[in-house]
Every structure is written in structure tokens, then in C-alpha cells.
Scaffold this active site. Structure first.
Site, PDB file in Angstrom:
ATOM      1  N   LYS A 160       0.807  -1.215   0.000  1.00  0.00           N
ATOM      2  CA  LYS A 160       0.000   0.000   0.000  1.00  0.00           C
ATOM      3  C   LYS A 160       0.845   1.272   0.000  1.00  0.00           C
ATOM      4  O   LYS A 160       2.043   1.247   0.289  1.00  0.00           O
ATOM      5  CB  LYS A 160      -0.965  -0.014   1.197  1.00  0.00           C
ATOM      6  CG  LYS A 160      -2.108  -1.000   0.996  1.00  0.00           C
ATOM      7  CD  LYS A 160      -3.163  -0.910   2.077  1.00  0.00           C
ATOM      8  CE  LYS A 160      -4.354  -1.815   1.727  1.00  0.00           C
ATOM      9  NZ  LYS A 160      -5.389  -1.820   2.772  1.00  0.00           N
ATOM     10  N   ARG A 209      -3.668 -10.405   4.891  1.00  0.00           N
ATOM     11  CA  ARG A 209      -4.245 -10.383   3.545  1.00  0.00           C
ATOM     12  C   ARG A 209      -3.187  -9.789   2.615  1.00  0.00           C
ATOM     13  O   ARG A 209      -2.831  -8.619   2.746  1.00  0.00           O
ATOM     14  CB  ARG A 209      -5.521  -9.546   3.524  1.00  0.00           C
ATOM     15  CG  ARG A 209      -6.191  -9.429   2.159  1.00  0.00           C
ATOM     16  CD  ARG A 209      -7.399  -8.515   2.231  1.00  0.00           C
ATOM     17  NE  ARG A 209      -8.034  -8.349   0.940  1.00  0.00           N
ATOM     18  CZ  ARG A 209      -7.670  -7.443   0.023  1.00  0.00           C
ATOM     19  NH1 ARG A 209      -6.661  -6.617   0.277  1.00  0.00           N
ATOM     20  NH2 ARG A 209      -8.311  -7.375  -1.135  1.00  0.00           N
TER      21      ARG A 209
END
Length: 288
Positions: free
Chosen positions: A231, A265
């Protein structure tokens, strides 16, 4: 700690890895985008062969500036993808990344999907601030459960509640309120997601929450899922890009595990599985 999944049980006494499969053309990390039958099949098998215990399938990109996807298109993408996933890995635990009741219903009833992973914080809509047209469905009425929560209760599947809040205090207060609603409608198996990268200052907000993440575990005593893979909070800090963010992802995954994460995840399953093994070795030896 366990989560009941249809006739299966996900044992969380040791951290587990959830592999990401995006059946989209525009998810933020290009390496996760799979659209052809061969690409979806290969990615499905890769996720399981590298040691993940579940697959998170998404058909709606939440990348800032991504194109709006109608409910009908999301259903079509998801249905096509799940048919291939189930063919390749019929026994895999499937998590469905959606905030739309109709998508959740189709995935569970047609393909036996196991978990609903809702990035809308239980609101039933997602407003991408970089794309005003991305807001769908209706505004949340805090006094009534949203349609997505009611659908999860009807389907009787585990639910991942993700925070869109900017800091720890607001995340805790929102979780308290949402958990009360979920409990009142009969949702029993709930996983909390701090929501890194959503509604938070890219650097300060995300890292402040990660530093205090153990407080979420200590407060709620529920499984924690962390989705931090590649991210912007990683690559912007390091002045790089998503393609170059694996090393930073692994570093943060280790820190997340040390602060109570039960499920990672990720895009890079093998690296995450290795991180969990190292973490477990450290945990076991620190208890001696």
C-alpha cells in the site's frame, strides 16, 4: 481462536495468510489484476500452493480514481471468477471482497463462498474521494443495520468489519457501535480489520494505528485481519512504488503479527507465509 465456516473451521491459534485475487482491470497493484481464465486459474493455484488458507476475491477496485463499477458488472466479474476458482480449488476458503448485498448473496448461494469482506465499514456503500461518482446505494442510518449487514446475517457467514476511521479512538468507538448492531441481528463470527490505507493520513495516521494495533486485540478479543500489502503508506514513505514494496510489506507484516494480527491479507503469499513461520519461532521461544 477459531472461525466457523460452513462445515469447516479456520484455526487462528497460529496466524493465517489470505491471498488476494482481483478479477479487475484496475486494482492499484498491477500484479494482482487477473482477468482471463488462464490468469485466474494460475493465480488461484499459486495462492494455495504457496501456503495460503483462504482466497480473497474482489471485483470492484477501490483504488483512488478507479472507474465506477455497476452492481451488474461486479456480479458478472465475480461470477466468472468464482466459477474458475471453485473449479481449480473446490475446497478453498473463499472470502468475497464486496460491500453490495446482491454480490454477497450470489457468491454464497451459487458458489458456497465462506466469508464476506466488507470495506464499507458496514455502511453498504463506498465513497472513493477521488471519484465522486463511485458512491453507490444509500446513506447509512446509524439507528438501523444496513442492507449488507442484514444480508450477512441472513447468509450466516463470517464477516470482516473494516474501519474507515482516521485514528485509534474513532476506530474503537465505531467498532463498538457496529459490533452491537451485528450482534443484535445474529452475526456471530466477526473479524476486525483496522483498515490501513482507508480514511487515514497516508503516513501519520496509518503508522500511528499500527503502533497501537494491540489495543484493538486487547479491547475486543476478536480476530484481527491486516491488509497492508504494497500500500501507499509503504511506498510513499520509501519513495518507491507498489511494484517495489514487497520488502516494506514484509517488514510491516512482521510488526502487525507482533501486534496481534491473526490473518495477513497479501499479494505475495510465499513471503507472508515465511514471515509467519519466523514470527511463530520467535513467539514460541520467547515463551520458554
Amino acid at each position: 481462536m477459531q472461525i466457523s465456516i460452513h462445515n469447516k473451521t479456520l484455526d487462528l491459534s497460529s496466524p493465517q495468510v489470505m491471498g488476494i485475487l482481483n478479477v479487475t482491470p484496475d486494482s492499484f497493484y498491477a500484479g494482482s489484476r487477473k482477468q482471463t481464465e488462464q490468469e485466474i486459474a494460475e493465480r488461484t493455484n499459486q495462492i494455495i500452493s504457496e501456503g495460503a488458507t483462504s482466497i480473497d476475491v474482489g471485483a470492484f477496485s477501490t483504488r483512488p480514481g478507479s472507474a465506477f463499477v455497476s452492481e451488474e458488472e461486479e456480479i458478472q466479474r465475480m461470477r466468472n471468477g468464482l466459477a474458475i476458482v471453485r473449479r481449480e480449488q473446490p475446497d478453498a476458503i473463499l472470502s468475497i471482497d464486496t460491500f453490495r448485498p446482491a454480490v454477497a448473496r450470489m457468491a454464497v448461494e451459487e458458489f458456497g463462498a465462506d466469508i464476506i469482506n466488507d470495506i464499507s465499514e458496514g455502511r453498504g456503500y463506498y465513497n472513493n474521494t477521488a471519484n465522486a461518482n463511485a458512491k453507490v446505494d444509500v446513506e447509512e442510518n446509524e439507528n438501523e443495520p444496513s442492507d449488507i449487514l442484514l444480508e450477512v446475517a441472513r447468509l450466516k457467514v463470517p464477516y470482516i468489519l473494516m474501519s474507515l476511521q482516521p485514528d485509534l479512538d474513532s476506530t474503537v468507538s465505531t467498532f463498538i457501535r457496529k459490533l452491537k448492531t451485528l450482534t443484535s441481528i445474529g452475526v456471530k463470527d466477526i473479524i476486525l480489520d483496522p483498515g490501513y490505507g482507508f480514511g487515514k493520513d497516508i503516513i501519520k495516521g496509518n503508522y500511528s494505528l499500527l503502533a497501537a494495533q494491540q489495543e484493538l486485540k486487547d479491547t475486543f478479543h476478536l480476530p484481527l485481519l491486516v491488509g497492508i500489502s504494497r500500500k501507499r503508506m509503504i511506498w510513499q514513505l520509501l519513495d518507491s512504488n507498489a511494484d517495489e514494496a514487497l520488502n516494506g510489506t514484509t517488514a510491516l507484516n512482521m510488526l502487525a503479527l507482533d501486534r496481534g494480527a491473526d490473518i495477513l491479507r497479501v499479494h505475495d503469499v510465499s513471503a507472508a507465509v515465511e514471515a509467519t513461520k519466523i514470527y511463530l519461532a520467535l513467539r514460541e521461544n520467547s515463551q520458554r
